[in-house]
Design a protein around this motif. Structure first.
Motif, PDB file in Angstrom:
ATOM      1  N   GLU A   1       0.688  -1.245  -0.211  1.00 18.69           N
ATOM      2  CA  GLU A   1      -0.331   0.327  -0.027  1.00 18.69           C
ATOM      3  C   GLU A   1       0.854   0.913   0.048  1.00 18.69           C
ATOM      4  N   LEU A   2       0.750   2.315  -0.472  1.00 19.64           N
ATOM      5  CA  LEU A   2       0.765   4.039  -0.768  1.00 19.64           C
ATOM      6  C   LEU A   2       0.230   4.760   0.337  1.00 19.64           C
ATOM      7  N   LEU A   3       0.647   5.386   0.218  1.00 18.03           N
ATOM      8  CA  LEU A   3       0.123   6.565   1.101  1.00 18.03           C
ATOM      9  C   LEU A   3      -0.988   7.655  -0.252  1.00 18.03           C
ATOM     10  N   ASP A   4      -2.110   8.210   0.040  1.00 21.29           N
ATOM     11  CA  ASP A   4      -2.750   9.356  -1.128  1.00 21.29           C
ATOM     12  C   ASP A   4      -1.944  10.809  -0.909  1.00 21.29           C
ATOM     13  N   HIS A   5      -2.631  11.739  -1.626  1.00 17.46           N
ATOM     14  CA  HIS A   5      -1.921  12.517  -1.510  1.00 17.46           C
ATOM     15  C   HIS A   5      -3.290  13.702  -1.050  1.00 17.46           C
ATOM     16  N   LEU A   6      -3.668  13.250   0.267  1.00 19.68           N
ATOM     17  CA  LEU A   6      -5.026  14.433   1.261  1.00 19.68           C
ATOM     18  C   LEU A   6      -3.773  15.022   2.202  1.00 19.68           C
ATOM     19  N   ARG A   7      -4.437  15.893   2.952  1.00 23.19           N
ATOM     20  CA  ARG A   7      -3.912  16.697   3.623  1.00 23.19           C
ATOM     21  C   ARG A   7      -2.992  15.446   4.634  1.00 23.19           C
ATOM     22  N   HIS A   8      -4.298  14.584   4.900  1.00 23.50           N
ATOM     23  CA  HIS A   8      -4.591  14.135   5.832  1.00 23.50           C
ATOM     24  C   HIS A   8      -4.331  12.500   5.089  1.00 23.50           C
ATOM     25  N   PRO A   9      -2.686  12.061   4.776  1.00 24.29           N
ATOM     26  CA  PRO A   9      -2.918  10.506   3.678  1.00 24.29           C
ATOM     27  C   PRO A   9      -3.318   9.621   4.468  1.00 24.29           C
ATOM     28  N   ARG A  10      -3.908   9.052   3.858  1.00 25.87           N
ATOM     29  CA  ARG A  10      -4.316   7.555   4.610  1.00 25.87           C
ATOM     30  C   ARG A  10      -3.977   6.596   3.213  1.00 25.87           C
ATOM     31  N   PRO A  11      -3.734   5.334   3.614  1.00 25.18           N
ATOM     32  CA  PRO A  11      -3.138   3.954   2.435  1.00 25.18           C
ATOM     33  C   PRO A  11      -3.870   2.922   1.924  1.00 25.18           C
ATOM     34  N   HIS A  12      -3.333   3.187   0.629  1.00 26.33           N
ATOM     35  CA  HIS A  12      -4.582   2.378  -0.315  1.00 26.33           C
ATOM     36  C   HIS A  12      -3.920   1.673  -1.038  1.00 26.33           C
ATOM     37  N   PRO A  13      -4.285   0.444  -1.989  1.00 28.05           N
ATOM     38  CA  PRO A  13      -3.504  -0.606  -2.665  1.00 28.05           C
ATOM     39  C   PRO A  13      -2.946   0.515  -3.283  1.00 28.05           C
ATOM     40  N   ALA A  14      -1.271  -0.244  -3.875  1.00 26.63           N
ATOM     41  CA  ALA A  14      -0.549   1.026  -4.730  1.00 26.63           C
ATOM     42  C   ALA A  14      -0.737   1.008  -5.776  1.00 26.63           C
ATOM     43  N   ARG A  15      -1.930  -0.230  -6.611  1.00 27.69           N
ATOM     44  CA  ARG A  15      -2.165   0.125  -7.861  1.00 27.69           C
ATOM     45  C   ARG A  15      -3.572   1.580  -7.870  1.00 27.69           C
ATOM     46  N   GLU A  16      -3.969   1.542  -6.860  1.00 28.55           N
ATOM     47  CA  GLU A  16      -4.418   3.106  -7.289  1.00 28.55           C
ATOM     48  C   GLU A  16      -3.491   4.201  -7.122  1.00 28.55           C
ATOM     49  N   VAL A  17      -3.010   4.136  -6.420  1.00 26.70           N
ATOM     50  CA  VAL A  17      -2.453   5.925  -6.134  1.00 26.70           C
ATOM     51  C   VAL A  17      -1.622   5.529  -7.752  1.00 26.70           C
ATOM     52  N   VAL A  18      -0.826   4.845  -7.790  1.00 27.15           N
ATOM     53  CA  VAL A  18      -0.269   5.465  -9.167  1.00 27.15           C
ATOM     54  C   VAL A  18      -0.604   5.887 -10.225  1.00 27.15           C
ATOM     55  N   ARG A  19      -2.235   4.906 -10.315  1.00 28.30           N
ATOM     56  CA  ARG A  19      -3.094   4.988 -11.471  1.00 28.30           C
ATOM     57  C   ARG A  19      -3.897   6.802 -10.958  1.00 28.30           C
ATOM     58  N   SER A  20      -4.090   6.882  -9.742  1.00 28.22           N
ATOM     59  CA  SER A  20      -4.350   8.416  -9.637  1.00 28.22           C
ATOM     60  C   SER A  20      -3.340   9.365  -9.745  1.00 28.22           C
ATOM     61  N   LEU A  21      -2.238   8.843  -9.668  1.00 26.64           N
ATOM     62  CA  LEU A  21      -1.164  10.549  -9.507  1.00 26.64           C
ATOM     63  C   LEU A  21      -1.572   9.997 -11.199  1.00 26.64           C
ATOM     64  N   VAL A  22      -1.067   9.178 -12.391  1.00 29.60           N
ATOM     65  CA  VAL A  22      -1.178   9.760 -13.651  1.00 29.60           C
ATOM     66  C   VAL A  22      -2.437   9.957 -13.998  1.00 29.60           C
ATOM     67  N   HIS A  23      -3.861  10.108 -13.454  1.00 31.73           N
ATOM     68  CA  HIS A  23      -4.722  10.829 -13.996  1.00 31.73           C
ATOM     69  C   HIS A  23      -5.115  12.183 -13.550  1.00 31.73           C
ATOM     70  N   ARG A  24      -4.561  11.704 -12.062  1.00 33.94           N
ATOM     71  CA  ARG A  24      -3.819  13.943 -12.067  1.00 33.94           C
ATOM     72  C   ARG A  24      -3.254  14.479 -12.311  1.00 33.94           C
ATOM     73  N   LEU A  25      -2.048  13.977 -13.568  1.00 31.25           N
ATOM     74  CA  LEU A  25      -1.260  14.450 -14.013  1.00 31.25           C
ATOM     75  C   LEU A  25      -1.551  14.927 -15.493  1.00 31.25           C
ATOM     76  N   ARG A  26      -2.931  13.627 -15.846  1.00 28.49           N
ATOM     77  CA  ARG A  26      -2.839  13.851 -17.144  1.00 28.49           C
ATOM     78  C   ARG A  26      -3.147  15.288 -18.250  1.00 28.49           C
ATOM     79  N   PRO A  27      -3.137  16.515 -17.511  1.00 26.73           N
ATOM     80  CA  PRO A  27      -3.306  17.988 -18.454  1.00 26.73           C
ATOM     81  C   PRO A  27      -2.153  17.964 -18.210  1.00 26.73           C
ATOM     82  N   GLN A  28      -1.277  18.230 -17.430  1.00 31.09           N
ATOM     83  CA  GLN A  28       0.158  18.383 -18.201  1.00 31.09           C
ATOM     84  C   GLN A  28       1.297  17.253 -19.202  1.00 31.09           C
ATOM     85  N   LEU A  29       0.994  15.750 -18.422  1.00 29.34           N
ATOM     86  CA  LEU A  29       1.378  14.801 -19.439  1.00 29.34           C
ATOM     87  C   LEU A  29       0.748  15.407 -21.029  1.00 29.34           C
TER      88      LEU A  29
END
Length: 845
Positions: free
Chosen positions: A286-314
């Protein structure tokens, strides 16, 4: 764009002797034949660093990395050397460190000692052009929460000093020990950053700005922001993915700064915690999410969340399609740590792991082509034993998987029907609440490799010797109690304690047949989950399951060296006869009403034991005799549902008490004697490592699952706070009864269990949840993963070395879909366990 957003990278590469697969300290010789502008020395002579030219695109960076690797490979090949882009070389040992001979590195070794001596590590540094140094410092504050995700993608260092560390990136843990590593804390400007570095230099803790080893920093020698947290990655495209995400994160932070969007700096302890999580589990945890008070989530979810959050810049940078594809590929095949562990699992050889990472480093940018077609529809997970990274069947399972996926649905249905008919014809059943039910058998066998079986033989043999020594001691001299290793109340207050057992003869093995339940975690490590010393069942089912597969699917491709489980029968009979008075060996059963009646019948028949009930035995002139034949019985293998002293026959005759008195007098031997329950009491389980140390003077070679005793006040409070996170079990439970898996339980069930523990603290134990490994199971014509454990058996004739045998059979139990409970009484089933004999697969490290 005010940031230049150019790209560059530095790779640290291990030099590997291609004959020994060990590190080679020939960097000075190789560097003498390479251009200085792109190749340089590192602190250890076993490493070369490459420095790419500045480029504008991911494609350009890929070309540079491939070009520089190829140049080093060609020069190194002349000396029989390969290169490996990994955080740690799997076969590296502390003694392999050899310092590069410069004054700077010599000073570092003198000052930092062990920190330098253990620097057999390699990282990947990515540079993104940011011409304004103030902007670079502001950006590095904002992108800090994303750095652990990049570390998880890069993780390539599970092995250190020739051992699996349990981490995906031990390199980052080693690196964090430097006084100038990790997070800088909040800095508002380039001036503050400069003051911080100057202060560190002034303290004498670091020598110069190059030693500011922060996770991300303004480069000390170029107008760039430098990412430093990542392991070196053997597959070039993984480095390209990291570079693409890092550049997009830099651009996103720049946009936010220009828009004056506020942000809250990540507190340094939280950043450290997030990096630690990434280092521990990589993409498998598990990895910690991007929130102010981070919580653990499955690593795959956190990776995909980062990719989609950066989609405008990508998309702005023209990298979206490539980064999205690379990220999904990386998640499918796993990071290097996942692949390395998969390679080790095949034969238990670290040399195989080194060979893998060298091949990946030398190979194409996209990585080696898959060996066989992927199982596209299989729901793989990190701990699957048969299907590895990239949905690729592991080497040992390729023939088996290929066999099942080539079978037409109608043929598979025929095999399933034949299986059920075989089960019914043989009476393969188990008892649940007094009723016999069909025993469910899956047709996909489980493989245990030679190196794994050898390790289990060593670890379980050690455990069995210590537990037997404990039984003989606590029912004899009680040295353990006198020495204060365990409290008397803990032992004599156990539900399994039987005071009358102290009357049995000293020196006689009390538990010649032991059963152990084992699980594998997501990293492939074996753990002992429970010890079974009273009525360990399952051996007959293991025999029957093999007969079933031989009859129903005889065409299954069998591996060389497959052990015949019937060899265990002779070992069982010999164990029961050892040290027994002359006469037959009888299995004393509670009869057809017993839940294990099938097992009793099979073992008696196939091991040559006399199957008896209470009505069949009598005591004549101090010897036990079979009433039908009049023959003497020298050993009674107890498989009773009641205590022996409470056993009566149909006429109310106290047969059990008579048998016990005969055993006290030495007229018969009791195998798996009364009182053994004190050792397989679940509350005693957590003390087995102490028993191993006390009786054998050894360290356990097999780990136990972390276990809490609620009778202990401190642990009682921990458990009450965490009932919803733990597995709780009754101390004297069996067959999965009373087990509550907190994370899967309803709130009402958790509350009820908490109340039960409060009412009777001594009656419960709690264990950390172990995510059992999974295994392909045939379900409605397709292969689906199911959680599995293993019941193995040790036969014991004494407590000394060599007086124990790991039976050549084992029962793999599988849980129903969505469950971690494997017991048949809870809907579980079984698989044939294919043990491959040790020999050809011996470990080299």
């Amino acid at each position: 764009m005010s940031a230049e957003l150019t790209l560059g990278a530095e790779e640290e590469l291990h030099l590997i002797d291609l004959e020994s697969w060990k590190l080679s300290a020939r960097a000075p010789q190789l560097l003498s034949r390479l251009p200085r502008e792109h190749y340089s020395a590192e602190i250890q002579r076993t490493t070369v660093e490459t420095n790419t030219a500045v480029v504008d695109t991911l494609g350009g960076l890929r070309d540079e990395l491939v070009r520089l690797r190829r140049g080093l490979v060609e020069v190194a090949a002349e000396d029989g050397i390969g290169i490996a882009a990994v955080g740690t070389a799997p076969t590296a040992a502390f003694a392999d460190f050899e310092l590069t001979a410069t004054g700077r590195y010599g000073r570092m070794q003198e000052q930092y000692r062990l920190l330098v001596d253990e620097q057999l590590i390699c990282g990947l540094q990515v540079h993104v052009g940011v011409s304004n140094r103030d902007l670079a410092v502001q950006i590095m504050q904002r992108i800090a929460p994303d750095l652990p995700v990049l570390l998880a993608l890069s993780a390539s260092s599970p092995y250190w000093n020739e051992q699996d560390t349990g981490y995906s990136s031990i390199r980052s843990i080693i690196w964090q020990r430097w006084p100038s590593a990790g997070s800088t804390g909040y800095l508002a400007s380039a001036a503050e950053y400069g003051d911080l570095v100057d202060d560190l230099i002034s303290t004498g803790v670091i020598a110069d700005a190059k030693m500011a080893y922060f996770d991300v920093r303004p480069s000390s020698h170029a107008p760039t922001l430098e990412l430093r947290v990542c392991d070196a990655t053997p597959i070039v495209d993984d480095a390209i993915l990291i570079a693409g995400l890092f550049r997009a994160a830099v651009r996103a932070a720049e946009v936010d700064i220009a828009a004056c969007r506020p942000f809250a700096p990540v507190p340094a302890p939280l950043h450290r915690a997030s990096v630690w999580r990434a280092a521990r589990g990589g993409l498998s945890g598990e990895l910690l999410d991007h929130l102010r008070h981070p919580r653990p989530h499955p690593a795959r979810e956190v990776v995909r969340s980062l990719v989609h959050r950066l989609r405008p810049q990508l998309e702005e940078l023209g990298d979206w399609d490539e980064v999205q594809e690379l990220s999904e590929t990386a998640l499918a095949r796993g990071n290097s740590a996942d692949r390395q562990r998969a390679a080790f699992a095949e034969r238990g050889r670290l040399s195989d792991v080194v060979e893998l990472v060298v091949a990946e480093t030398h190979g194409p940018a996209s990585g080696p082509a898959p060996a066989v077609p992927a199982l596209r529809r299989y729901r793989a997970r990190a701990g699957d034993e048969a299907v590895g990274p990239g949905l690729q069947p592991r080497a040992a399972y390729r023939d088996l998987v290929d066999h099942f996926r080539k079978q037409p649905p109608e043929q598979l249905a025929e095999r399933v029907a034949a299986r059920d008919a075989w089960v019914d014809a043989r009476g393969l059943t188990f008892g649940v609440e007094g009723e016999q039910q069909r025993f469910h058998v899956d047709l996909v066998p489980r493989l245990i490799s030679p190196h794994e079986w050898a390790a289990l033989a060593e670890g379980l043999g050690q455990r069995a010797r210590a537990v037997e020594a404990f039984l003989q001691d606590v029912y004899g001299e009680q040295r353990l109690l006198a020495d204060g290793v365990l409290d008397r109340d803990l032992v004599e207050g156990s539900p399994g304690w039987r005071a009358e057992a102290r009357r049995l003869p000293a020196g006689v093995v009390r538990a010649p047949v032991m059963g152990f339940d084992l699980v594998r975690n997501e990293f492939g490590g074996w753990r002992v989950l429970e010890d079974n010393l009273r009525n360990p069942s399952g051996a007959a089912y293991a025999l029957a399951v093999r007969e079933l597969l031989d009859a129903v699917v005889p065409e299954l491709p069998r591996p060389d060296g497959l052990v015949d489980p019937r060899t265990a029968l002779a070992a069982l009979a010999a164990t029961l006869r050892a040290g027994s008075p002359d006469g037959a060996v009888a299995l004393l059963s509670s009869g057809p009403g017993s839940s294990a009646w099938f097992e009793h019948r099979v073992l008696a028949e196939q091991a040559g034991l006399l199957l008896c009930g209470a009505d069949d035995l009598e005591v004549v002139d101090g010897r036990v005799r079979h009433r039908g034949s009049g023959g003497a019985v020298g050993c009674l293998y107890l498989r009773l549902d009641v205590e022996l002293v409470d056993l009566v026959d149909a006429d109310g005759r106290p047969v059990g008490a008579q048998l016990f008195e005969t055993a006290v007098a030495g007229g018969v031997r009791l195998a798996n004697a009364p009182g053994n329950g004190v050792a397989d009491d679940k509350a005693m389980y957590c003390h087995v490592p102490e028993l191993i140390a006390y009786y054998l003077g050894e360290h356990p070679t097999l780990e136990s699952v972390p276990t809490y005793r609620t009778s202990d006040e401190a642990e009682y409070r921990i458990v009450l706070d965490r009932v919803g996170e733990l597995v709780t079990k009754p101390v004297d439970g069996h067959g999965g009864l009373g087990v509550l898996i907190g994370p899967d339980a309803a709130a009402s069930a958790v509350a009820e269990r908490r109340a039960q523990i409060v009412a009777d603290p001594a009656g419960w134990v709690a264990q950390e949840v172990v995510m059992l490994s999974s295994h392909p199971t045939l379900d409605d014509g397709s292969l689906e993963p199911r959680h599995v454990d293993l019941r193995a058996f040790v036969y014991l004739t004494g407590t000394g070395p060599g007086e124990q045998t790991l039976a050549g059979l084992a029962l793999t139990r599988m849980a129903p879909e969505g469950s971690l409970v494997v017991n048949s009484s809870r809907g579980g089933g079984a698989k044939d366990t294919w043990i491959v004999a040790p020999g050809a697969g011996a470990s080299d490290g």
